[in-house]
Enzyme design. Structure first.
Site, mmCIF file in Angstrom:
data_model
loop_
_atom_site.group_PDB
_atom_site.id
_atom_site.type_symbol
_atom_site.label_atom_id
_atom_site.label_comp_id
_atom_site.label_asym_id
_atom_site.label_seq_id
_atom_site.Cartn_x
_atom_site.Cartn_y
_atom_site.Cartn_z
ATOM 1 N N ASP A 185 -11.672 -7.360 -18.342
ATOM 2 C CA ASP A 185 -11.822 -8.552 -19.429
ATOM 3 C C ASP A 185 -10.568 -8.922 -19.917
ATOM 4 O O ASP A 185 -10.067 -7.959 -20.617
ATOM 5 C CB ASP A 185 -12.968 -8.337 -20.257
ATOM 6 C CG ASP A 185 -13.263 -9.247 -21.358
ATOM 7 O OD1 ASP A 185 -12.612 -10.465 -21.165
ATOM 8 O OD2 ASP A 185 -14.368 -9.388 -22.017
ATOM 9 N N HIS A 230 0.676 -1.319 -0.038
ATOM 10 C CA HIS A 230 0.018 0.028 -0.090
ATOM 11 C C HIS A 230 0.989 1.346 -0.037
ATOM 12 O O HIS A 230 0.248 2.186 -0.225
ATOM 13 C CB HIS A 230 -0.991 -0.016 1.187
ATOM 14 C CG HIS A 230 -2.247 0.803 1.022
ATOM 15 N ND1 HIS A 230 -2.331 1.737 0.018
ATOM 16 C CD2 HIS A 230 -3.521 0.443 1.539
ATOM 17 C CE1 HIS A 230 -3.506 2.444 0.082
ATOM 18 N NE2 HIS A 230 -4.211 1.548 0.979
#
Length: 479
Positions: free
Chosen positions: A421, A169
C-alpha cells in the site's frame, strides 16, 4: 484486445538515490554475484504489475500529487537499495559478473497514460497475453552492461494506476523484489508533506543485508553455473561468451500466440483437493503397493499438482512425452550454517524439479501420482541436501529430449504482494507479466490474504486455456 496505441508515453525519467552528505549513495558500491545469482544470469527479466484502483485519479491529481510522492519516496528507498540503481557488468579481469553502483547511477522510470479498460486488464478473465506488454518497460541490456531495475507508472484516468517492476533475475529473486516494493511503499505512505528531507525510517526487516559471507558454495556450483551460460552463449545464442544479453523468451510459443488468465483456489478448494488426493493415494497403496506412506500435501504441492494435471489434460498430450517442472525453494527460512537473514539481498533459492511421464496425466489416480512426486522432492530436501542433483539438473536442462514439456513456477504465496500500500490502498490485482516469456505458472497469495487461498496465473493458447478453465472448475466438484 486493447488497441496498440492505447498507451501513451508521457515522460522518461532517471531516478537516482536521494543524496546527502551522510548517504552512502555518494560512494561507489560493488556486489559480487554468488553461485545462486549466476544460475539466473541469462534468464529473461522478471516482470510484475501492481494495479491500484483509484477513481480520484484525474490527470491533474496524478501529475500534481500521486506522481511526485511516488518519485520522491522511490529516490529515498533507493538509498537503502543502491544495487538496484546500478548495473550488472563483467570486467575482463573478473572470473564472474558483479553489480556496480557509482554515484549518479539511477533507475529508469517510464511515466505513461492509458485509455484502456482498467477493469479488464486487472481482472481474472481470459485476454491476449500481449495486452500487458505496453505496461512493462524494457530493461536496458547490452553485451557489456545490464540494468538491474526498470519501472513504469501508468495512469488510467479516473480509474487508477499501475506500477510495473522489471528486474534482472541474476541480481535479485522474488523475495528481494518484494522487500524493495514494501520498503518503497512504506516510505511513500508515511511521507509527510513538507518533510521531504525527513523521510520515515524503514523497519529493520525492510533494510537489506548485503553480506555475501553467509552464502556458502559447499557443492562447488559456481563454475558449473557460469560454464553453463558460457556454452549457451557460444553454441545456442552465437554470441560472445561473456555477453550479458538475454534471450527474449525461454521455449514455448511466442507471447503473441498466447492468452492469459488467473484462476483461484480458496482455502476450501485446498481442503477438497487434499481429501481428493489422499483418497486417490490410499487407493493406489491398497491396490498396487500394500504399504503405508504419508504424503506432504501442502498448499504448494496441491496447487502445483492440480494445475499441472489440468494443464497437461488441456494440451491433450499432443507430442508430449515427458514433463519437466522446475521450482525454487527459499533458503532464508532454512536452518543453514551460517543462517541466512530474512532480509538478505540477492538470489537465495535452491532449484528443484519434478519429472513426470505424459501417461501419468491420463491415469485414474494421476493427480495423486503427481502430488506424490512433489511430496517426495520436498520431504527429501533436508536429507538429500538442498543442492543435491544440481549438476545433473543442469545437464538435463541443456539436453532436454524432443517432446519434453518444460515448465516453471514464478512468484510465491509468501511474498505478500497484496499488502503493498503506497498510500492509496492495496492493489486491486497483481500480475506476474513475464510468465508468457518464461513458460511459467505464477503463484500469488489471494487478494484478501487471510483466507489461505492462491491466485494462479497462466499463459496458454486460447483453445488450451478454455479447456483448462473447464477442467479446473469441474475438478473441484464432488464426483
Amino acid at each position: 484486445m486493447a488497441p496498440s496505441n492505447s498507451v501513451k508515453i508521457l515522460e522518461l525519467r532517471q531516478v537516482a538515490p536521494a543524496c546527502s552528505s551522510t548517504d552512502q549513495s555518494n560512494t561507489e558500491f560493488t556486489l559480487p554475484l554468488t553461485f545462486m545469482d549466476a544460475l539466473w544470469l541469462k534468464f529473461p527479466p522478471a516482470e510484475s504489475i501492481f494495479f491500484y484502483e483509484l477513481t480520484e485519479s484525474s490527470p491533474t491529481v496524478f501529475i500534481s500529487i500521486i506522481l511526485p510522492k511516488l518519485i520522491t519516496s522511490l529516490s529515498r528507498a533507493l538509498v537503502n537499495f543502491l544495487p538496484l540503481a546500478g548495473n550488472l557488468i563483467w570486467p575482463q579481469d573478473s572470473p564472474k559478473p558483479l553489480i556496480l553502483y557509482t554515484p549518479n547511477d539511477a533507475v529508469s522510470l517510464t511515466i505513461a497514460e492509458s485509455s484502456a479498460d482498467f477493469g479488464r486488464l486487472s481482472s481474472n478473465e481470459i485476454r491476449e497475453a500481449i495486452e500487458l506488454h505496453p505496461y512493462t518497460p524494457e530493461l536496458c541490456i547490452s553485451d557489456t552492461r545490464a540494468s538491474v531495475l526498470a519501472l513504469q507508472i501508468t495512469l488510467f484516468p479516473n480509474q487508477g494506476f499501475c506500477i510495473s517492476f522489471v528486474t534482472h533475475h541474476a541480481a535479485l529473486d522474488g523475495k528481494t523484489t518484494a522487500m524493495f516494493i514494501k520498503a518503497w511503499a512504506h516510505i511513500c505512505k508515511q511521507l509527510e508533506p513538507g518533510k521531504i528531507d525527513q523521510p520515515p525510517l524503514l523497519p529493520a526487516d525492510l533494510i537489506p543485508s548485503f553480506d555475501r559471507s553467509v552464502i556458502k558454495d559447499v557443492a562447488g556450483l559456481e563454475t558449473e553455473h557460469l560454464n553453463y551460460w558460457l556454452v549457451m552463449n557460444e553454441v545456442v545464442l552465437k554470441s560472445n561468451p561473456r555477453s550479458l544479453k538475454v534471450p527474449p523468451n525461454i521455449g514455448g510459443p511466442e507471447p503473441s500466440d498466447l492468452v492469459r488468465a488467473t484462476f483461484e483456489l480458496s482455502r476450501e478448494d485446498i481442503k477438497f483437493l487434499r481429501k481428493k488426493v489422499q483418497s486417490q493415494f490410499d487407493r493406489i497403496l491398497k491396490e498396487d503397493r500394500n504399504e503405508t506412506k504419508q504424503l506432504h500435501l501442502s498448499t504448494f504441492v496441491l496447487t502445483c499438482a492440480y494445475t499441472l494435471a489440468s494443464m497437461m489434460k488441456a494440451r491433450g498430450g499432443d507430442g508430449i512425452n515427458k514433463v519437466f517442472f522446475l521450482f525454487s525453494v527459499d533458503l532464508r527460512s532454512r536452518s543453514l550454517d551460517p543462517p541466512i537473514p530474512n532480509n538478505y539481498f540477492g538470489n537465495c533459492i535452491a532449484c528443484q524439479h519434478v519429472v513426470a511421464g505424459a501417461r501419468i496425466f491420463t491415469e485414474e489416480n494421476g493427480l495423486a501420482m503427481i502430488a506424490e512426486k512433489f511430496s517426495e522432492i520436498i520431504k527429501g530436501m533436508e536429507s538429500r541436501g538442498l543442492f543435491e542433483g544440481a549438476r545433473e539438473r543442469l545437464a538435463e536442462l541443456a539436453s532436454l529430449e524432443p517432446g519434453t514439456q518444460f515448465l516453471g513456477v514464478a512468484g510465491s504465496t509468501r511474498f505478500d504482494f497484496y499488502r503493498s500500500d503506497f498510500g492509496w490502498g492495496e492493489p486491486e490485482k497483481v500480475e506476474i507479466a513475464s510468465i508468457d516469456r518464461t513458460n511459467s505458472v505464477s503463484l500469488v497469495e489471494s487478494r484478501d490474504g487471510m483466507t489461505g487461498g492462491v491466485e494462479i496465473g497462466l499463459a496458454l493458447k486460447r483453445h488450451e486455456m478454455e479447456t483448462f478453465a473447464s477442467l479446473f472448475v469441474n475438478g473441484l466438484k464432488d464426483n
